[in-house]
Design an enzyme around this catalytic site. Structure first.
Site, PDB file in Angstrom:
ATOM      1  N   LYS A 124      24.381  28.497  61.004  1.00  0.00           N
ATOM      2  CA  LYS A 124      25.023  30.107  60.298  1.00  0.00           C
ATOM      3  C   LYS A 124      25.850  29.945  59.187  1.00  0.00           C
ATOM      4  O   LYS A 124      27.030  29.285  59.497  1.00  0.00           O
ATOM      5  CB  LYS A 124      25.405  31.238  61.028  1.00  0.00           C
ATOM      6  CG  LYS A 124      25.857  32.620  60.143  1.00  0.00           C
ATOM      7  CD  LYS A 124      24.470  33.206  60.085  1.00  0.00           C
ATOM      8  CE  LYS A 124      24.176  34.607  58.994  1.00  0.00           C
ATOM      9  NZ  LYS A 124      24.404  33.767  57.570  1.00  0.00           N
ATOM     10  N   LYS A 135      33.943  29.226  63.480  1.00  0.00           N
ATOM     11  CA  LYS A 135      34.166  30.567  63.832  1.00  0.00           C
ATOM     12  C   LYS A 135      33.250  31.113  64.301  1.00  0.00           C
ATOM     13  O   LYS A 135      33.421  32.241  64.615  1.00  0.00           O
ATOM     14  CB  LYS A 135      33.812  30.271  61.820  1.00  0.00           C
ATOM     15  CG  LYS A 135      34.349  31.617  61.724  1.00  0.00           C
ATOM     16  CD  LYS A 135      33.654  32.371  59.873  1.00  0.00           C
ATOM     17  CE  LYS A 135      34.491  30.989  59.059  1.00  0.00           C
ATOM     18  NZ  LYS A 135      34.478  31.800  57.689  1.00  0.00           N
ATOM     19  N   LYS A 172      26.406  24.976  56.707  1.00  0.00           N
ATOM     20  CA  LYS A 172      27.169  25.115  55.338  1.00  0.00           C
ATOM     21  C   LYS A 172      25.916  25.005  53.755  1.00  0.00           C
ATOM     22  O   LYS A 172      25.219  24.331  54.294  1.00  0.00           O
ATOM     23  CB  LYS A 172      28.258  25.202  54.866  1.00  0.00           C
ATOM     24  CG  LYS A 172      28.895  26.043  53.757  1.00  0.00           C
ATOM     25  CD  LYS A 172      29.432  27.280  54.230  1.00  0.00           C
ATOM     26  CE  LYS A 172      30.409  27.993  53.323  1.00  0.00           C
ATOM     27  NZ  LYS A 172      31.384  29.423  54.717  1.00  0.00           N
ATOM     28  N   ASP A 176      28.610  33.117  49.465  1.00  0.00           N
ATOM     29  CA  ASP A 176      29.828  32.311  49.483  1.00  0.00           C
ATOM     30  C   ASP A 176      30.117  32.510  48.111  1.00  0.00           C
ATOM     31  O   ASP A 176      29.806  32.897  47.004  1.00  0.00           O
ATOM     32  CB  ASP A 176      29.831  31.083  50.287  1.00  0.00           C
ATOM     33  CG  ASP A 176      31.261  30.131  50.660  1.00  0.00           C
ATOM     34  OD1 ASP A 176      31.674  30.332  49.744  1.00  0.00           O
ATOM     35  OD2 ASP A 176      31.163  30.188  52.383  1.00  0.00           O
ATOM     36  N   THR A 224      34.119  40.528  55.206  1.00  0.00           N
ATOM     37  CA  THR A 224      35.374  40.058  55.148  1.00  0.00           C
ATOM     38  C   THR A 224      36.761  39.923  54.814  1.00  0.00           C
ATOM     39  O   THR A 224      37.530  39.768  55.439  1.00  0.00           O
ATOM     40  CB  THR A 224      34.827  38.875  54.576  1.00  0.00           C
ATOM     41  OG1 THR A 224      33.481  37.965  54.133  1.00  0.00           O
ATOM     42  CG2 THR A 224      35.766  36.613  54.707  1.00  0.00           C
ATOM     43  N   GLY A 234      43.983  34.384  44.283  1.00  0.00           N
ATOM     44  CA  GLY A 234      41.984  34.891  44.579  1.00  0.00           C
ATOM     45  C   GLY A 234      41.997  36.201  44.107  1.00  0.00           C
ATOM     46  O   GLY A 234      42.897  36.966  44.317  1.00  0.00           O
ATOM     47  N   GLY A 260      38.287  37.462  44.917  1.00  0.00           N
ATOM     48  CA  GLY A 260      36.949  37.780  44.366  1.00  0.00           C
ATOM     49  C   GLY A 260      36.328  38.553  45.759  1.00  0.00           C
ATOM     50  O   GLY A 260      37.367  39.079  45.883  1.00  0.00           O
ATOM     51  N   ASN A 261      35.393  38.509  46.445  1.00  0.00           N
ATOM     52  CA  ASN A 261      34.994  39.607  47.041  1.00  0.00           C
ATOM     53  C   ASN A 261      36.211  39.513  48.347  1.00  0.00           C
ATOM     54  O   ASN A 261      36.598  40.726  48.635  1.00  0.00           O
ATOM     55  CB  ASN A 261      33.561  38.493  48.009  1.00  0.00           C
ATOM     56  CG  ASN A 261      32.756  39.866  48.867  1.00  0.00           C
ATOM     57  OD1 ASN A 261      33.566  39.864  49.878  1.00  0.00           O
ATOM     58  ND2 ASN A 261      32.573  41.389  48.642  1.00  0.00           N
ATOM     59  N   SER A 278      27.271  39.342  59.052  1.00  0.00           N
ATOM     60  CA  SER A 278      25.817  39.098  58.903  1.00  0.00           C
ATOM     61  C   SER A 278      25.146  39.001  60.465  1.00  0.00           C
ATOM     62  O   SER A 278      24.591  38.716  59.972  1.00  0.00           O
ATOM     63  CB  SER A 278      26.516  38.005  58.350  1.00  0.00           C
ATOM     64  OG  SER A 278      27.089  37.005  56.857  1.00  0.00           O
TER      65      SER A 278
HETATM   66  N1  GLU Z   1      30.756  32.473  54.027  1.00  0.00           N
HETATM   67  C1  GLU Z   1      31.028  33.425  54.681  1.00  0.00           C
HETATM   68  C2  GLU Z   1      32.138  32.640  55.261  1.00  0.00           C
HETATM   69  O1  GLU Z   1      32.598  31.249  55.064  1.00  0.00           O
HETATM   70  C3  GLU Z   1      30.400  34.065  55.404  1.00  0.00           C
HETATM   71  C4  GLU Z   1      29.061  32.881  55.820  1.00  0.00           C
HETATM   72  C5  GLU Z   1      28.065  34.069  57.188  1.00  0.00           C
HETATM   73  O2  GLU Z   1      28.194  35.500  57.197  1.00  0.00           O
HETATM   74  O3  GLU Z   1      26.951  33.118  57.511  1.00  0.00           O
HETATM   75  O4  GLU Z   1      31.987  32.952  56.241  1.00  0.00           O
END
Ligand code: GLU
Length: 428
Positions: A70, A94, A106, A146, A190, A218, A220-221, A362
Site C-alpha cells: 500500500k 507506517k 510506493k 501523494d 493526513t 509546504g 499542499g494537501n 485509505s
Molecule cells: N501517500 C500517502 C502516504 O505517504 C498515503 C498512502 C495511501 O493512502 O496509501 O502515506
C-alpha cells in the site's frame, strides 16, 4: 539530494540502528533492508501537440507480509528509484504502526505535473496503469495519491484498471473522488492525523494548545489540513507556511505574526500549492526566504513537504522555543539532524506515525469499497482519531518502556509486527 541524505540510505540507516538495538537476526535484516519487488516502467505518452514523450515510472513493493502492498504514487521531477524505495519501506512501517492489515509500497513518475495539460495527465495516468496492472490489485498492491497526484488522477487509474480487467474494481486504488468510490474524510485525513498526534503530545508535555504557535513547511494537501486542524481543533496559531513558487522556481515563507487566515491563503493558492505572493503581500503578509520557516520562534514545527528538509545544516537554525517537531512529510529528518534534535530534547513525532492518517483512511476506503457501503464523514473521522490515538499510545509507551527516542520506538513497534507476520506465514 547529496549522498548522505539519499533517502534510501537514510531509511536503511534508521532501520539498521533499531535492528541493532533489537538484535535482529541477519536473515530478517536481509529481507527488510530491501524491497521484495520493484518495477521500472517506460511510459510512452502522446502529448497534445501529437509528439510522443517517454516518462520514467516506478512501482516498488517493499513488503507485503501483513497484507497487500500500500502506498501513494508521486509525480515529481526529482523522483528516483531510491526515493521510491525509501518511501515504500516507510510505508511498511507506517501500516504496521497504524495497525492496518497492509504492507508497504510506493510508486513514482519523473515529471512535473504542472507542465502537463489535463488531457496529458489523464493519458499518463492511464499509461501507468496499462503498464503495471498485472502487478497491482485489491489483493496485491493498492496505490493512492501523494505529492503531485490527486483524487481525479486516482479516478482515472481506477477506471483504466476496471476497463482492462472488465470488472468494476474500486478497491484497486484509494484516494478516489467522493462519489467515484472515494471515502469522505480522505482529503483531510493526513493533515488531521498529524494534528491528532500533536494533540496527544501536548497532553503528555502538559502544553496548553491554545497558547501555541506553529510554522509549517509546504502548502499542499497535508499542510493545508494540518494548518486547519492546528487552528480550528487545537485553537493555536499558524504564523507561517512555506511553498514552492512555480513561476519564480524558488521557495518562499509567507508569514503573519498574529496568525495566517487559512481560508484566505487557500483562496489564493493553485492546485499545486503555489501561493499568489502579490496578493499575500497586499493582504499584509510578509514574504521571506523558503528556508526561514524552520528558524521561526514557535512551539511546533511541521515539515509537510519533501524528504531531507531537516538536515545537518537546517537543524542548527531551529529556535530554542521549539518543543515539538511533527513530521507531516515522509522522511523530512536526516539521521544527522536526529542526533541534534535528540540532544536538544525536541519531541519528535516520527513521520510514519505522524502522517499515518492518510493511509489509515485509505484502508477505510478499501473496506467501504469491499462492503459497497459508505460511512459518513463523522464516522470516518472518529475511526481515524481512534486509530491514530492508539498508534500514538503504542509508540509513546514503547519509548517510555525502553527509554528510547520516539523514532526508534516507532521502528520497534513496526518491525515487531512485520517480523511476527513473516514468522506466521513461514517466511522465517
Ligand atoms: N501517500 C500517502 C502516504 O505517504 C498515503 C498512502 C495511501 O493512502 O496509501 O502515506
Amino acid at each position: 539530494m547529496s549522498e548522505h541524505t539519499n533517502a534510501f540510505t537514510m531509511a536503511q540507516k534508521q532501520f539498521d540502528r533499531v535492528a541493532d538495538l533489537l538484535g535482529l537476526d541477519q536473515q530478517v535484516r536481509e529481507i527488510l533492508r530491501f524491497p521484495l519487488r520493484e518495477y521500472h516502467l517506460r511510459l510512452p505518452v502522446q502529448m497534445d501537440d501529437g509528439s510522443i514523450r517517454v516518462f520514467q515510472g516506478y512501482r516498488v513493493q517493499h513488503n507485503d507480509a501483513r497484507g497487500p502492498a500500500k502506498g501513494g504514487i508521486r509525480f515529481h521531477p526529482g523522483e528516483t528509484a531510491d526515493t521510491v524505495r525509501a518511501l515504500a519501506m516507510w510505508m511498511t512501517w507506517k501500516c504496521a504502526v497504524a495497525d492496518i492489515p497492509l504492507g508497504g509500497g510506493k510508486g513514482g513518475i519523473v515529471v512535473d505535473p504542472a507542465t502537463l495539460s489535463m488531457d496529458e495527465k489523464e493519458r499518463l495516468c492511464r499509461a501507468y496503469v496499462r503498464s503495471i496492472w498485472r502487478n497491482i490489485g485489491p489483493r496485491q498492491d493498492v496505490p493512492a495519491p501523494d505529492v503531485g497526484t490527486n483524487a481525479q488522477m486516482m479516478g482515472w487509474m481506477m477506471d483504466e484498471y476496471s476497463t482492462i480487467t472488465g470488472q468494476y474494481t474500486p478497491g484497486v486504488i484509494t484516494g478516489k473522488p467522493v462519489g467515484g468510490g472515494g471515502s469522505l474524510g480522505r482529503r483531510e485525513a493526513t493533515g488531521y492525523g498529524v494534528i491528532y498526534t500533536v494533540r496527544e503530545t501536548m497532553k503528555h508535555l502538559k502544553i496548553d494548545p491554545t497558547k501555541t504557535t506553529a510554522a509549517i513547511q509546504g502548502f499542499g494537501n497535508v499542510a493545508q489540513f494540518a494548518a486547519e486542524g492546528f487552528i480550528k481543533q487545537l485553537g493555536g496559531k499558524v504564523i507561517c507556511v512555506s511553498y514552492w513558487d512555480r513561476e519564480d522556481r524558488a521557495s518562499y515563507t509567507v508569514c503573519k505574526d498574529d496568525g495566517i487566515d487559512l481560508d484566505f491563503l487557500v483562496s489564493i493558492t493553485d492546485q499545486y500549492g503555489s501561493i499568489n505572493k502579490d496578493q499575500a503581500v497586499s493582504a499584509g503578509y510578509t514574504i521571506e526566504a523558503g528556508d526561514e520557516w524552520i528558524a521561526k520562534e514557535v512551539d511546533v514545527l511541521i515539515p509537510a513537504a519533501l524528504e531531507g528538509q531537516v538536515n545537518g545544516e537546517s537543524v542548527k537554525k531551529i529556535h530554542s522555543r521549539v518543543k515539538i517537531l511533527a513530521e507531516g512529510a515522509n522522511g523530512p529528518t536526516t539521521p544527522e539532524a536526529d542526533e541534534v534534535l535528540k540532544a536538544r530534547g525536541i519531541f519528535v513525532i516520527p513521520d510514519f506515525l505522524c502522517n499515518a492518517g492518510g493511509v489509515t483512511t485509505s484502508y477505510f476506503e478499501g473496506v467501504q469499497n469491499d462492503m459497497n457501503f459508505y460511512w459518513t464523514k463523522t464516522e470516518v473521522l472518529e475511526k481515524l482519531d481512534d486509530k491514530m490515538t492508539q498508534a500514538y499510545a503504542s509508540v509513546y509507551d514503547m519509548s517510555k518502556a525502553q527509554d528510547v527516542y520516539m523514532r526508534d520506538a516507532a521502528y520497534m513497534v513496526a518491525i515487531d509486527k512485520v517480523v511476527k507476520a513473516m514468522e506466521l506465514r513461514g517466511w522465517l
